[in-house]
Scaffold this motif. Structure first.
Motif, PDB file in Angstrom:
ATOM      1  N   VAL A 243     -19.950  20.676  -3.127  1.00  0.00           N
ATOM      2  CA  VAL A 243     -18.670  19.517  -2.871  1.00  0.00           C
ATOM      3  C   VAL A 243     -20.536  18.482  -2.664  1.00  0.00           C
ATOM      4  CG1 VAL A 243     -17.192  17.928  -2.892  1.00  0.00           C
ATOM      5  CG2 VAL A 243     -16.732  20.575  -2.804  1.00  0.00           C
TER       6      VAL A 243
ATOM      7  N   ASP B 280     -14.440  15.871  19.963  1.00  0.00           N
ATOM      8  CA  ASP B 280     -15.511  16.983  19.942  1.00  0.00           C
ATOM      9  C   ASP B 280     -14.150  18.560  19.898  1.00  0.00           C
ATOM     10  OD1 ASP B 280     -16.724  19.093  18.830  1.00  0.00           O
ATOM     11  OD2 ASP B 280     -18.255  18.836  20.365  1.00  0.00           O
TER      12      ASP B 280
ATOM     13  N   TYR C 131     -21.767  31.158   8.782  1.00  0.00           N
ATOM     14  CA  TYR C 131     -21.579  29.925   7.978  1.00  0.00           C
ATOM     15  C   TYR C 131     -20.276  31.214   6.560  1.00  0.00           C
ATOM     16  CZ  TYR C 131     -19.073  26.772   4.506  1.00  0.00           C
ATOM     17  OH  TYR C 131     -18.747  25.567   4.070  1.00  0.00           O
TER      18      TYR C 131
ATOM     19  N   ILE D  92     -15.244  15.364   2.274  1.00  0.00           N
ATOM     20  CA  ILE D  92     -13.992  15.412   1.197  1.00  0.00           C
ATOM     21  C   ILE D  92     -12.177  14.585   2.542  1.00  0.00           C
ATOM     22  CG2 ILE D  92     -12.146  17.521   1.667  1.00  0.00           C
ATOM     23  CD1 ILE D  92     -14.662  18.565   0.967  1.00  0.00           C
TER      24      ILE D  92
ATOM     25  N   LYS E 195     -15.428  30.749   6.607  1.00  0.00           N
ATOM     26  CA  LYS E 195     -14.601  30.727   6.243  1.00  0.00           C
ATOM     27  C   LYS E 195     -13.872  31.861   5.812  1.00  0.00           C
ATOM     28  CE  LYS E 195     -15.427  26.126   6.104  1.00  0.00           C
ATOM     29  NZ  LYS E 195     -14.283  25.206   5.929  1.00  0.00           N
TER      30      LYS E 195
ATOM     31  N   ASN F 142      -9.716  20.222   8.261  1.00  0.00           N
ATOM     32  CA  ASN F 142     -10.932  19.886   6.742  1.00  0.00           C
ATOM     33  C   ASN F 142     -11.846  19.861   8.404  1.00  0.00           C
ATOM     34  OD1 ASN F 142     -12.643  18.525   4.837  1.00  0.00           O
ATOM     35  ND2 ASN F 142     -12.468  17.310   7.205  1.00  0.00           N
TER      36      ASN F 142
ATOM     37  N   THR G 253     -21.055  16.068  -0.613  1.00  0.00           N
ATOM     38  CA  THR G 253     -20.747  15.024   0.578  1.00  0.00           C
ATOM     39  C   THR G 253     -22.213  15.098   1.481  1.00  0.00           C
ATOM     40  OG1 THR G 253     -19.840  16.790   1.741  1.00  0.00           O
ATOM     41  CG2 THR G 253     -18.788  16.010   0.274  1.00  0.00           C
TER      42      THR G 253
ATOM     43  N   ARG H  68     -15.843  12.797  15.317  1.00  0.00           N
ATOM     44  CA  ARG H  68     -16.477  12.709  16.317  1.00  0.00           C
ATOM     45  C   ARG H  68     -16.954  11.047  16.400  1.00  0.00           C
ATOM     46  NH1 ARG H  68     -20.635  16.991  16.461  1.00  0.00           N
ATOM     47  NH2 ARG H  68     -20.370  16.746  14.166  1.00  0.00           N
ATOM     48  N   ARG H  69     -17.881  10.347  14.613  1.00  0.00           N
ATOM     49  CA  ARG H  69     -18.060   9.692  15.119  1.00  0.00           C
ATOM     50  C   ARG H  69     -17.090   8.279  15.599  1.00  0.00           C
ATOM     51  NH1 ARG H  69     -22.244  10.752  10.567  1.00  0.00           N
ATOM     52  NH2 ARG H  69     -20.558  12.343   9.774  1.00  0.00           N
TER      53      ARG H  69
ATOM     54  N   THR I 138     -13.942  11.223   9.152  1.00  0.00           N
ATOM     55  CA  THR I 138     -15.725  10.345   9.100  1.00  0.00           C
ATOM     56  C   THR I 138     -16.116  10.471   7.670  1.00  0.00           C
ATOM     57  OG1 THR I 138     -17.038  11.731  10.265  1.00  0.00           O
ATOM     58  CG2 THR I 138     -15.618   9.977  11.235  1.00  0.00           C
TER      59      THR I 138
HETATM   60  P1  NDP Z   1     -19.187  16.349   5.075  1.00  0.00           P
HETATM   61  O1  NDP Z   1     -20.522  16.871   6.365  1.00  0.00           O
HETATM   62  O2  NDP Z   1     -19.179  15.351   4.826  1.00  0.00           O
HETATM   63  O3  NDP Z   1     -17.812  15.780   6.148  1.00  0.00           O
HETATM   64  C1  NDP Z   1     -17.427  16.985   7.563  1.00  0.00           C
HETATM   65  C2  NDP Z   1     -16.791  16.530   8.813  1.00  0.00           C
HETATM   66  O4  NDP Z   1     -15.739  17.068   9.352  1.00  0.00           O
HETATM   67  C3  NDP Z   1     -17.320  14.995   9.601  1.00  0.00           C
HETATM   68  O5  NDP Z   1     -15.791  13.749   9.109  1.00  0.00           O
HETATM   69  C4  NDP Z   1     -17.401  15.669  10.564  1.00  0.00           C
HETATM   70  O6  NDP Z   1     -17.389  13.920  11.728  1.00  0.00           O
HETATM   71  C5  NDP Z   1     -16.223  16.391  10.915  1.00  0.00           C
HETATM   72  N1  NDP Z   1     -16.962  17.809  12.150  1.00  0.00           N
HETATM   73  C6  NDP Z   1     -17.709  18.215  11.968  1.00  0.00           C
HETATM   74  N2  NDP Z   1     -18.263  18.788  13.395  1.00  0.00           N
HETATM   75  C7  NDP Z   1     -17.649  18.413  14.107  1.00  0.00           C
HETATM   76  C8  NDP Z   1     -16.955  18.665  15.099  1.00  0.00           C
HETATM   77  N3  NDP Z   1     -17.324  18.584  16.357  1.00  0.00           N
HETATM   78  N4  NDP Z   1     -15.296  17.732  15.678  1.00  0.00           N
HETATM   79  C9  NDP Z   1     -15.321  16.885  15.495  1.00  0.00           C
HETATM   80  N5  NDP Z   1     -15.445  16.478  13.723  1.00  0.00           N
HETATM   81  C10 NDP Z   1     -15.761  16.978  12.938  1.00  0.00           C
HETATM   82  O7  NDP Z   1     -18.707  17.695   4.613  1.00  0.00           O
HETATM   83  P2  NDP Z   1     -18.049  17.826   3.523  1.00  0.00           P
HETATM   84  O8  NDP Z   1     -16.592  16.666   3.530  1.00  0.00           O
HETATM   85  O9  NDP Z   1     -18.036  18.270   2.754  1.00  0.00           O
HETATM   86  O10 NDP Z   1     -16.949  18.968   4.868  1.00  0.00           O
HETATM   87  C11 NDP Z   1     -15.557  19.065   4.689  1.00  0.00           C
HETATM   88  C12 NDP Z   1     -15.101  20.449   4.707  1.00  0.00           C
HETATM   89  O11 NDP Z   1     -15.406  21.207   3.934  1.00  0.00           O
HETATM   90  C13 NDP Z   1     -15.651  21.446   5.878  1.00  0.00           C
HETATM   91  O12 NDP Z   1     -14.908  22.441   5.804  1.00  0.00           O
HETATM   92  C14 NDP Z   1     -16.833  22.229   5.008  1.00  0.00           C
HETATM   93  O13 NDP Z   1     -16.805  24.018   5.074  1.00  0.00           O
HETATM   94  C15 NDP Z   1     -15.583  22.965   3.873  1.00  0.00           C
HETATM   95  N6  NDP Z   1     -16.110  22.849   2.526  1.00  0.00           N
HETATM   96  C16 NDP Z   1     -17.439  21.843   2.034  1.00  0.00           C
HETATM   97  C17 NDP Z   1     -17.988  22.463   0.758  1.00  0.00           C
HETATM   98  C18 NDP Z   1     -19.052  21.090  -0.032  1.00  0.00           C
HETATM   99  O14 NDP Z   1     -19.880  21.145  -0.179  1.00  0.00           O
HETATM  100  N7  NDP Z   1     -18.688  19.853   0.722  1.00  0.00           N
HETATM  101  C19 NDP Z   1     -17.797  23.603  -0.128  1.00  0.00           C
HETATM  102  C20 NDP Z   1     -16.128  24.018   0.556  1.00  0.00           C
HETATM  103  C21 NDP Z   1     -15.709  23.861   1.707  1.00  0.00           C
HETATM  104  P3  NDP Z   1     -18.146  14.083  13.210  1.00  0.00           P
HETATM  105  O15 NDP Z   1     -19.166  14.912  12.809  1.00  0.00           O
HETATM  106  O16 NDP Z   1     -17.694  12.425  12.798  1.00  0.00           O
HETATM  107  O17 NDP Z   1     -17.226  14.516  13.740  1.00  0.00           O
END
Ligand code: NDP
Ligand code: 8X3
Length: 254
Positions: free
Chosen positions: A186, A60, A153, A14, A157, A87, A188, A34-35, A11
């Motif tokens: 990254v 979730d 955190y 990445i 990881k 992811n 985001t 979730r969204r 949603t």
């Molecule tokens: P975003 O916050 O942009 O996206 C996170 C995604 O994870 C959303 O789609 C969210 O969906 C989903 N998510 C979170 N919690 C839940 C849950 N309980 N159930 C289902 N889905 C969930 O972050 P990023 O894209 O940056 O993060 C993606 C991955 O990359 C993560 O694992 C993060 O740790 C990792 N990462 C990110 C970095 C960065 O600097 N951004 C660097 C290194 C790693 P929804 O809220 O709709 O449920």
């Protein structure tokens, strides 16, 4: 059906970029998060733009029963998943160990570790049956080096790193590839989530340097997934050019 990729956390950030990248290459997608509204919007955009099929699953990932029932209830022709991109994940807070919120710790461990474990176990039977598949786990540079106030955190990881390594060994006998991608900063929604909606703190996380984009990571995920069947990238650390570790940045470089 085209080859199917399941992307968790599609949603935003990445995961969403991965969905766009694989859709553009003609894969059918299962997208989770979730969204519900965002999933529906992404499905509609990707299907109309790329002529592929998208199956949204809203749940979730922390909840074991929800993960397993979502996969078990997939229509038969959607069960043959070729690539799983684990992811979904988050950081919550950036507090010293003695002050950090215990609920934040629980949420990070349940999402980043338990969610990845449940999803992998739910999808694996089909990959094992076909003796083929690729699991791509999104770890982090925070799973390679700890940093001040990163405590749980980072631990979550580091767990993704260890789980990826051990999955690769255990799944070797089935011909299933396991790749871990470990990004640095990254831009985001990650920081907005980490700082609980505080935009000033979230924006400050990227001050003075050009961070990676979600599509930079999606390109790397897609590259890893596009290699010949005898080639497996085990792991890959990727940062922006102005970052060389969790602490080392060349900020305000001209
Ligand atoms: P975003 O916050 O942009 O996206 C996170 C995604 O994870 C959303 O789609 C969210 O969906 C989903 N998510 C979170 N919690 C839940 C849950 N309980 N159930 C289902 N889905 C969930 O972050 P990023 O894209 O940056 O993060 C993606 C991955 O990359 C993560 O694992 C993060 O740790 C990792 N990462 C990110 C970095 C960065 O600097 N951004 C660097 C290194 C790693 P929804 O809220 O709709 O449920
Ligand atoms: C996200 C990168 O350095 O903010 O995993 O922890 S960092």
């Amino acid at each position: 059906m085209n080859a199917i990729v399941l992307i968790t956390g599609a949603t935003a950030g990445i995961g969403k970029a991965c969905a766009e990248k694989f859709a553009a290459a003609g894969y059918d997608l299962i997208i989770t998060g979730r969204r519900k509204t965002r999933l529906a919007e992404l499905k509609s955009t990707l299907e109309s733009t790329f002529g592929i099929k998208v199956y949204p699953l809203a749940f979730d990932i922390q909840k074991r029963e929800s993960v397993f029932s979502a996969i078990q209830e997939l229509p038969e022709d959607w069960k043959n998943i070729s690539i799983l991109v684990n992811n979904a994940g988050l950081a919550l807070g950036r507090d010293s160990f003695e002050n950090a919120d215990l609920d934040d710790w629980d949420t990070m461990m349940h999402t980043n570790v338990d969610g990845l474990l449940y999803m992998s176990r739910a999808v694996l039977p089909c990959m094992i049956k076909h003796k083929k598949g690729h699991i791509i786990n999104i770890g982090s540079i925070a799973g390679k080096e700890v940093y001040e106030n990163g405590n749980v955190y980072c631990a979550s990881k580091f767990a993704v790193d260890a789980i990826s390594k051990s999955m690769r060994i255990d799944l070797l006998k089935y011909g299933i590839k396991v790749t871990a991608i470990h990004p640095g900063a990254v831009e985001t929604e990650f920081s907005l989530v980490r700082y609980k909606g505080d935009e000033t703190k979230a924006n400050a996380a990227y001050d003075g340097f050009i961070p990676l984009t979600a599509m930079d990571i999606a390109d790397t995920v897609f590259y890893s997934a596009s290699l010949p069947s005898h080639v497996c990238i085990n792991e890959l650390i990727i940062t922006c050019t102005q970052q060389a570790g969790t602490y080392y940045f060349n900020k305000n470089a001209s």
